[in-house]
Design an enzyme around this catalytic site. Structure first.
Site, PDB file in Angstrom:
ATOM      1  CB  ILE A  13      -0.943   0.009   1.214  1.00  0.00           C
ATOM      2  CG1 ILE A  13      -1.852  -1.219   1.209  1.00  0.00           C
ATOM      3  CG2 ILE A  13      -1.781   1.289   1.230  1.00  0.00           C
ATOM      4  CD1 ILE A  13      -2.687  -1.376   2.472  1.00  0.00           C
ATOM      5  CG  ASN A  33      11.481  -2.996   8.786  1.00  0.00           C
ATOM      6  OD1 ASN A  33      10.793  -3.288   7.805  1.00  0.00           O
ATOM      7  ND2 ASN A  33      11.194  -3.453   9.997  1.00  0.00           N
ATOM      8  CE1 TYR A 145      -2.309  -5.922  11.566  1.00  0.00           C
ATOM      9  CE2 TYR A 145      -4.511  -6.816  11.181  1.00  0.00           C
ATOM     10  CZ  TYR A 145      -3.515  -5.909  10.874  1.00  0.00           C
ATOM     11  OH  TYR A 145      -3.713  -4.975   9.887  1.00  0.00           O
ATOM     12  NE  ARG A 272      -4.517 -18.607   7.791  1.00  0.00           N
ATOM     13  CZ  ARG A 272      -3.901 -17.899   6.834  1.00  0.00           C
ATOM     14  NH1 ARG A 272      -2.611 -18.092   6.608  1.00  0.00           N
ATOM     15  NH2 ARG A 272      -4.567 -17.020   6.122  1.00  0.00           N
TER      16      ARG A 272
END
Length: 320
Positions: A13, A33, A145, A272
């Site tokens: 993005i 990074n 998250y 998951r």
């Protein structure tokens, strides 16, 4: 548009946001990074955007701010995989929470005027009580998250109240499009398209009837640019309000790529942990206050994405 710093600007993005800002005449600085971002996304070296390769937790981030003196920040850098967060919540917290705190302190120290923060709408609301979710829906994360992204929302609110930092929060639905990493653990459209073009069977976690709100990256970029100028101290859903199942995405991409599944079809594996079953985001508040609406229909967006991956290295028929 003036001096704007984009974190995660070499990512999926972020690199599209950088391109749009440069095209709009902004002076752009990028911090990334390169853990998941790629230099080729930024076409480095480029003369129209400064680049610093460092982690947001690095103390030298303040020197970048002092050197570049950004007037606004678009914060897109993140650990963005639900699956990774469930395996290693500490890593997720260090990247998403501690990195953001350092970024906010740099904004405070150097007088940044406004920060646009990329949060998540696809994971934040948990299993919805109603669909599509609006911004008043209860926040009930099922993954670390989602929890880390919401935690930073709360930090932003407090920095706004105590330090006077202006901000807007964008809660993205499931973003897809060109440059998305097909080797990651998120981004079902990119993963499916990449594998199908190579003649490989995609893996579907769960029964495939789980639904997502798929939003094209170009629409997300427009939301970021609008939020730099509008939307004070508010959170906005950036989605279409429409649910699409993973099985439907599989079928549409199979048609676009010419993929012929084997007799047993795609590989299905257990769901998951941390994944929601159904989600869609109401865009009404963003339409009213930001003047934003999704413009790219799913069929068009999928066509654009497949066309990109046909030309990507490693894709069948793509550049080598």
């Amino acid at each position: 548009m003036a001096r704007i710093l984009v974190t995660g600007g070499a990512g999926f993005i972020g690199s599209h946001v950088v391109d749009a800002l440069v095209a709009a005449g902004a002076e752009v600085a990028v911090v990334d990074n390169l853990a998941t971002g790629h230099r080729e996304n930024l076409r480095l070296p480029r003369k129209d955007a400064a680049f610093a390769q460092l982690d947001l937790q690095d103390a030298s981030l303040l020197e970048v701010f002092r050197d570049q003196r950004p007037e606004s920040v678009v914060h897109l850098a993140a650990q963005s995989s639900v699956a990774v967060s469930m395996r290693d919540p500490g890593l997720d917290a260090r990247s998403n929470i501690l990195g953001a705190i350092n970024l906010l302190r740099c904004c405070q120290e150097t007088g940044v005027g406004k920060l646009v923060y990329a949060s998540t709408g696809g994971a934040l609301y948990g299993e919805p009580v109603y669909l599509p979710c609006d911004e008043s829906h209860a926040i009930q994360p099922l993954s670390y998250y989602a929890l880390s992204k919401h935690t930073v929302e709360r930090y932003l609110q407090l920095f706004g109240a105590t330090a006077g930092l202006r901000y807007a929060i964008l809660r993205f639905a499931n973003v897809y499009g060109p440059r998305q990493d097909p080797e990651g653990e998120g981004g079902v459209v990119a993963i499916f398209a990449h594998r199908m073009l190579r003649g490989e069977a995609p893996t579907i976690f769960g029964d495939g009837e789980q639904t997502r709100d798929f939003i094209y990256v170009g629409d997300v970029v427009r939301a970021c640019l609008l939020a730099l100028e509008q939307g004070e101290g508010q959170a906005y859903n950036i989605g279409t309000g429409t649910q699409t199942s993973v099985n439907t995405i599989f079928k549409q991409l199979a048609q676009l790529t010419g993929y012929r599944p084997s007799a047993e079809g795609p590989a299905y594996k257990p769901s998951r942990p941390g994944e929601v079953r159904h989600i869609a985001l109401s865009p009404q508040k963003a339409a009213k206050e930001l003047g934003w609406r999704p413009q790219v229909a799913l069929a068009e967006g999928l066509q654009n994405t497949v066309a990109y991956f046909r030309q990507a290295p490693g894709a069948a028929g793509g550049k080598r």
